[in-house]
Design an enzyme around this catalytic site. Structure first.
Site, PDB file in Angstrom:
ATOM      1  N   GLU A 168      61.046  56.775  -4.153  1.00 15.82           N
ATOM      2  CA  GLU A 168      60.174  56.769  -2.980  1.00 15.82           C
ATOM      3  C   GLU A 168      61.050  56.923  -1.737  1.00 15.82           C
ATOM      4  O   GLU A 168      62.075  56.245  -1.609  1.00 15.82           O
ATOM      5  CB  GLU A 168      59.368  55.468  -2.855  1.00 15.82           C
ATOM      6  CG  GLU A 168      58.306  55.257  -3.905  1.00 15.82           C
ATOM      7  CD  GLU A 168      57.491  53.988  -3.654  1.00 15.82           C
ATOM      8  OE1 GLU A 168      57.556  53.460  -2.509  1.00 15.82           O
ATOM      9  OE2 GLU A 168      56.808  53.532  -4.582  1.00 15.82           O
ATOM     10  N   GLU A 177      58.758  48.405  -8.209  1.00 15.57           N
ATOM     11  CA  GLU A 177      59.265  47.473  -7.205  1.00 15.57           C
ATOM     12  C   GLU A 177      59.146  46.002  -7.584  1.00 15.57           C
ATOM     13  O   GLU A 177      58.426  45.222  -6.956  1.00 15.57           O
ATOM     14  CB  GLU A 177      58.588  47.736  -5.857  1.00 15.57           C
ATOM     15  CG  GLU A 177      58.976  49.066  -5.257  1.00 15.57           C
ATOM     16  CD  GLU A 177      58.474  49.271  -3.831  1.00 15.57           C
ATOM     17  OE1 GLU A 177      57.653  48.451  -3.356  1.00 15.57           O
ATOM     18  OE2 GLU A 177      58.903  50.241  -3.199  1.00 15.57           O
TER      19      GLU A 177
END
Length: 399
Positions: A333, A227
């Site tokens: 995710e 991320e």
């Protein structure tokens, strides 16, 4: 997930204090800001503060004994009671087949605010017995998070910390020896000791060392970094390319998962990460890893889902981007709360991914790990809330 290291219990309802390892602060956080007895609220980053053992901690040393080992038989899965599983009335999954379908394994990246930290106190490693249960359930992919600061302390070009590497390697080997895939995930958000990484040469040097460590294991997947966010878009591109070049330069032919800016969100990929199309790999084994949560701001910090269709609505742009550019993607995710609307949203999201398996290779639930306790998405067998409420559904999608 926006909340950097979600190592514990998210507050739900009218709770006076956050529990052990729970969230206790962060931008837009509306839960309790104090911790139960024996724990104190410690800043991790702007989006997450965490209840850590003891008084406000001072820097500690990491356990470096060569006898250190991943938490296995001594790691006790949560024994808390979850709500009754939601019931799915959806049809069987659609066409196509996933290559990778499984669970994130959290723990080694916990305690980011306490570096290097002590193994067993500030961070842990996944329970191999719990992973075996998930393998028995049919899951074939496990994304193992770790912190770069613990693996290469002080600077990116440092030598590996032997004990931390040993723990990580034993976890990875357990997964791959069982015939499953281990995705190695530096869970650092494009940062090192809290600062944005700008030295692509040093980042490449880190990946050269790590790739050499696992190059002989074809069931290891390299995830460049978790991320990237609030960074220069060209820098994100260059960091990814530096990792790719280093991995290939080390002689590794493994698959590589590349992540994008803006938390690698699928919801904004086709407007934020368009330059990622320029990434090149001589092995042609790049997979674009995106994350997608179903709550109001796609952060994965609420057990509520916007609607039954929100997952599909948020990934459709990414689906079209992958297909238009001849790329392959994975949802690295995702998760939903223990309620019927989220169950419907997760079902529709996975159906969409499977129906578009020409561009989507799979999905990895957030998250398993032995320290989650009552965390709303916990997929730790046998009693994690996510596992109790979603295992029956997710097993329908096993490759």
């Amino acid at each position: 997930m926006k909340s950097s290291i979600l190592a514990g219990i998210f507050a739900t309802g009218a709770v006076a204090q956050s529990g052990a390892w729970g969230q206790c602060g962060g931008n837009n956080f509306q839960g309790p800001t104090t911790c139960v007895s024996g724990y104190s609220c410690v800043y991790q980053n702007d989006w997450y503060s965490q209840c850590l053992p003891g008084a406000a901690p001072t820097p500690t040393t990491m356990k470096t004994s060569t006898t250190a080992k991943p938490s296995t038989s001594t790691a006790k899965p949560s024994t808390t009671t979850s709500s009754a599983p939601a019931t799915s009335t959806s049809p069987a999954p659609g066409k196509g087949k996933f290559k990778w379908f499984g669970v994130n394994e959290a723990g080694a990246e916990f305690g980011e605010g306490t570096l290097p930290g002590i193994w067993g106190k500030h961070f842990t490693f996944p329970s191999t017995s719990a992973i075996q249960t998930l393998i028995n359930d049919g899951y074939n992919t496990f994304r193992v998070g770790f912190l770069m600061e613990r693996l290469v302390p002080n600077q990116l070009t440092s030598s590996f910390d032997d004990a931390y590497l040993k723990n990580l390697t034993e976890t990875v080997n357990f997964i791959t020896n069982a015939g499953s895939w281990a995705v190695i995930d530096p869970h650092n958000y494009g940062r090192y000791y809290g600062k944005i990484m700008t030295d692509t040469t040093a980042f490449g040097a880190f990946w050269t060392k790590l790739a050499k460590q696992f190059a002989s294991n074809p069931r290891v997947v390299f995830d460049t970094n978790n991320e990237y966010n609030t960074m220069d878009q060209t820098l994100v591109l260059n960091l990814n390319q530096a990792a790719i070049n280093a991995i290939r330069g080390a002689g590794a032919t493994n698959y590589i998962f590349v992540e994008g800016n803006a938390w690698s969100g699928a919801w904004s990929w086709n407007v934020t990460n368009t330059n990622m199309v320029a990434l090149t790999d001589p092995q042609n084994k790049l997979i674009y890893e995106m994350h997608q949560y179903l709550d109001s701001d796609s952060s994965g910090t609420s057990e509520l889902c916007v609607s039954a269709d929100i997952g599909v609505q948020r990934v459709i742009g990414a689906t079209n981007w992958l297909r238009a550019n001849g790329k392959m993607g994975i949802i690295g995710e995702y998760a939903g709360g223990a309620n019927s609307q989220c169950l419907a949203a997760v079902t529709k999201l996975l159906d969409h991914l499977k129906e578009n398996s020409d561009v989507w290779t799979g999905a990895i639930w957030w998250a398993g790990g032995p320290w989650w306790d009552k965390y709303m998405y916990s997929f730790e067998p046998p009693s994690g809330t996510g596992y109790v409420n979603y295992n029956t559904l997710l097993k329908k999608y096993v490759a």
